[in-house]
Design a protein around this motif. Structure first.
Motif, short mmCIF file in Angstrom:
data_model
loop_
_atom_site.label_atom_id
_atom_site.label_comp_id
_atom_site.label_asym_id
_atom_site.label_seq_id
_atom_site.Cartn_x
_atom_site.Cartn_y
_atom_site.Cartn_z
N CYS A 122 38.88 43.47 45.43
CA CYS A 122 39.22 42.16 44.61
C CYS A 122 40.53 41.36 45.10
O CYS A 122 41.41 42.29 45.45
CB CYS A 122 39.37 42.26 42.89
SG CYS A 122 39.51 41.16 41.92
N GLN A 161 26.64 42.61 42.55
CA GLN A 161 26.75 41.34 41.91
C GLN A 161 26.04 40.34 42.83
O GLN A 161 26.86 40.12 43.85
CB GLN A 161 28.32 41.15 41.26
CG GLN A 161 28.44 39.81 40.68
CD GLN A 161 29.85 39.51 40.77
OE1 GLN A 161 30.49 39.39 41.88
NE2 GLN A 161 30.40 39.19 39.77
N ARG A 216 36.59 46.80 43.24
CA ARG A 216 35.64 46.63 42.09
C ARG A 216 35.02 48.00 41.53
O ARG A 216 35.04 49.00 42.39
CB ARG A 216 34.60 45.65 42.49
CG ARG A 216 34.92 44.17 42.59
CD ARG A 216 33.86 43.26 42.97
NE ARG A 216 34.12 41.84 43.03
CZ ARG A 216 35.07 41.32 43.78
NH1 ARG A 216 35.58 42.15 44.74
NH2 ARG A 216 35.23 39.94 43.84
N LYS A 253 39.77 41.96 35.35
CA LYS A 253 39.32 41.21 36.67
C LYS A 253 38.97 42.57 37.41
O LYS A 253 39.61 43.48 37.72
CB LYS A 253 40.62 40.67 37.11
CG LYS A 253 40.26 39.70 38.47
CD LYS A 253 40.77 38.72 38.25
CE LYS A 253 40.00 37.63 39.36
NZ LYS A 253 40.76 36.44 39.32
N CYS A 254 37.60 42.28 37.87
CA CYS A 254 36.91 43.18 38.75
C CYS A 254 36.80 44.60 38.48
O CYS A 254 36.28 45.33 39.08
CB CYS A 254 37.43 43.38 40.17
SG CYS A 254 37.63 41.51 41.15
N TYR A 273 34.12 45.83 35.85
CA TYR A 273 32.91 45.25 34.90
C TYR A 273 32.45 46.54 33.81
O TYR A 273 32.60 47.57 34.25
CB TYR A 273 31.73 45.12 36.00
CG TYR A 273 32.16 44.00 36.90
CD1 TYR A 273 32.09 42.69 36.76
CD2 TYR A 273 32.98 44.53 38.15
CE1 TYR A 273 32.28 41.80 37.66
CE2 TYR A 273 33.58 43.39 39.19
CZ TYR A 273 33.07 42.19 39.00
OH TYR A 273 33.55 41.25 39.82
N TYR A 320 25.42 34.99 37.75
CA TYR A 320 25.09 36.29 38.94
C TYR A 320 23.77 36.99 38.36
O TYR A 320 23.33 37.08 36.97
CB TYR A 320 26.25 37.22 38.80
CG TYR A 320 27.49 36.62 39.22
CD1 TYR A 320 27.79 36.39 40.57
CD2 TYR A 320 28.47 36.36 38.28
CE1 TYR A 320 29.14 36.13 40.85
CE2 TYR A 320 29.77 35.83 38.67
CZ TYR A 320 29.94 35.72 39.99
OH TYR A 320 31.33 35.11 40.39
N GLU A 332 33.04 41.41 32.19
CA GLU A 332 34.41 41.74 33.14
C GLU A 332 35.57 41.75 32.31
O GLU A 332 36.39 40.91 32.37
CB GLU A 332 34.22 40.66 34.33
CG GLU A 332 35.13 41.38 35.37
CD GLU A 332 35.05 40.20 36.64
OE1 GLU A 332 34.35 39.13 36.66
OE2 GLU A 332 35.91 40.32 37.25
C1 MAN Z 1 34.05 36.87 42.45
C2 MAN Z 1 33.10 37.69 41.39
C3 MAN Z 1 34.10 37.92 39.99
C4 MAN Z 1 35.58 38.15 40.11
C5 MAN Z 1 36.27 37.28 41.25
C6 MAN Z 1 37.62 37.90 41.43
O1 MAN Z 1 34.10 35.69 42.01
O2 MAN Z 1 33.30 39.17 42.16
O3 MAN Z 1 33.50 38.68 39.18
O4 MAN Z 1 36.21 38.15 39.15
O5 MAN Z 1 35.46 37.42 42.54
O6 MAN Z 1 38.33 37.05 42.67
#
Ligand code: MAN
Length: 462
Positions: free
Chosen positions: A411, A376, A417, A439-440, A442, A364, A436
């Motif tokens: 998420c 992102q 997020r 999860k979600c 950052y 990313y 990260e």
């Molecule tokens: C995407 C991104 C990741 C995140 C997942 C969660 O792939 O935003 O950073 O962990 O979604 O499903």
């Protein structure tokens, strides 16, 4: 050999003067007086011991104060002076555990695992500190510039709001006048256009009706008011098989409305009404010259055109006035929104208004836009994901050390997020170390001159 009292005192004095009880920090050295016959009292005052019990690898004091240099007391703290580097304190379990925690090697006397590396560590630390202080000095200069620019920008924005607010009234008045002029010009324009359009529609309908009656009349050779198969036979257009004559069958085919192969009473003499509703559409293509109607609407007459032109002119004026007014309104709200943000203690963050800073990682690109949002973007294309809107500076002691973005794209099966950006001094504004951790949620690190302190405020004077 028995020592004299004087000799004992002398030894104690000499040892006391240079008394280095392992693991004791200088501020507490006075509490330890080594020497035969000397006593030691636990810091909590609960026990007094012969000095030999200090650092004998047996824990006597609950607070661990009798074992500063061994791992015998869990509560003890080991101090290493690390001359040439910086002193550190360790929990006692790290003493003699085979791991070099102190660069002066004093934490591992029994394992002998370590050598003294303080000189090198000190040199590296001083080099890093020197670099950091150059960065801090350069960054602070920039910060001062940004602060000055920010303060000016704030004043400019406030002044512009004032000026715009003064013109907003006049712009609204102009717009009101233009709106009234449009209403006034559009009324006659509308009725003139409607009158013409209605007349044209009626004329077109009449023409279409006349085409039908004319064709009926053409086919009704004897003008009896009804079309017969004999009359149809006289029209060569109905010669479907092109054999030079219109046969009885070909004529019957035109008039046989119910398709039963013969003509009943109404079909034998076809009236105008039935011709119009049942026959005309089927046969009109055979008489293209007579039945084609030009449906193109003619231009409006000059008087109507003049009314349209007059209305167009005032509409253009109205558009201009309206654009000018909304531009002024938008500018005011844009400035007000900018001013509502916290630009830092001395407006040093002003330089980041409207800017974004990004970092390219494997999967990313992360983009951080202070005062706006964090995003992102997948490197393999595809839409970007919102990591949150700017919430503000949320550092604990100095709020400007953390920037928080929250309420981002939800998420899947998780929270919305969010991103926490930890800020530190740097000459450039850079984003690094995006992670990260959960999860979600950052985290990132960002350097900025806005975080550089004046050189005198530097705490590292090593
Ligand atoms: C995407 C991104 C990741 C995140 C997942 C969660 O792939 O935003 O950073 O962990 O979604 O499903």
């Amino acid at each position: 050999m028995r020592q004299t009292m004087a000799a004992v005192c002398l030894v104690a004095l000499v040892q006391g003067a240079s008394a280095n009880v392992a693991g004791v920090e200088p501020a507490k050295a006075g509490l330890y007086t080594p020497g035969p016959g000397n006593k030691f009292t636990c810091f909590d005052g609960e026990r007094t011991l012969d000095f030999e019990a200090v650092n004998d690898n047996y824990c006597d004091c609950k607070d661990g104060s009798d074992e500063p240099g061994t791992s015998a007391c869990p509560a003890a703290v080991f101090y290493c002076g690390n001359p040439g580097y910086k002193p550190i304190r360790l929990p006692s379990y790290q003493v003699n555990d085979g791991v070099c925690d102190c660069c002066d090697a004093t934490d591992e006397p029994e394992t002998g695992a370590c050598t003294n590396t303080c000189e090198e560590a000190g040199r590296e630390m001083r080099e890093a500190a020197a670099k950091a202080s150059i960065v801090a000095a350069q960054g602070y200069k920039l910060r001062q510039q940004y602060s000055a620019q920010g303060t000016q920008k704030r004043t400019e924005k406030q002044n512009e709001i004032e000026t715009l607010k003064q013109t907003q009234g006049a712009l609204q008045a102009t717009l009101d006048v233009a709106n009234a002029a449009v209403a006034e010009a559009e009324a006659p324009e509308k009725s003139a256009k409607e009158a013409f359009d209605t007349a044209w529609d009626e004329e077109l309908e009449a023409t279409k009706a006349k085409v039908k009656t004319d064709l009926f009349s053409k086919l009704d050779k004897d003008q009896s008011g009804g079309i017969t198969s004999e009359e149809i036979q006289q029209e060569t257009q109905f010669d479907g098989d092109s054999d030079g004559t219109v046969s009885v069958e070909e004529a019957v085919d035109v008039l046989d409305l119910d398709g039963d192969g013969e003509l009943n009473e109404t079909e034998t003499t076809l009236t105008m009404a039935l011709f119009e509703s049942e026959v005309f559409e089927n046969i009109k293509d055979k008489f293209e010259d007579e039945t084609t109607v030009d449906e193109a609407k003619p231009e409006y007459p000059e008087e109507t055109k003049a009314l349209i032109a007059a209305a167009d002119a005032v509409r253009a004026t109205q558009r201009e006035a309206s654009t000018e007014k909304s531009e002024a309104d938008n500018k005011v709200s844009e400035h007000e929104k900018d001013l509502a943000h916290d630009w830092g203690a001395t407006n040093e963050w002003s330089y980041a208004l409207g800017s974004c800073f990004s970092v390219d990682l494997t999967e990313y690109t992360y983009e951080i836009c202070p005062f706006a949002e964090a995003r992102q973007k997948p490197k393999n294309g595809g839409g970007s994901t919102g990591l949150g809107k700017f919430e503000g500076f949320t550092g604990k002691d100095n709020k400007y050390t953390v920037m928080k973005f929250s309420g981002g794209q939800k998420c899947w099966n998780g929270p919305q997020r969010s991103m926490t950006v930890t800020l530190s001094c740097g000459v450039d504004t850079t984003v690094a170390n995006v992670q990260e951790p959960s999860k979600c949620e950052y985290s990132a690190q960002m350097t900025s001159p806005a975080l550089c302190e004046p050189p005198s405020a530097s705490h590292d004077e090593l």
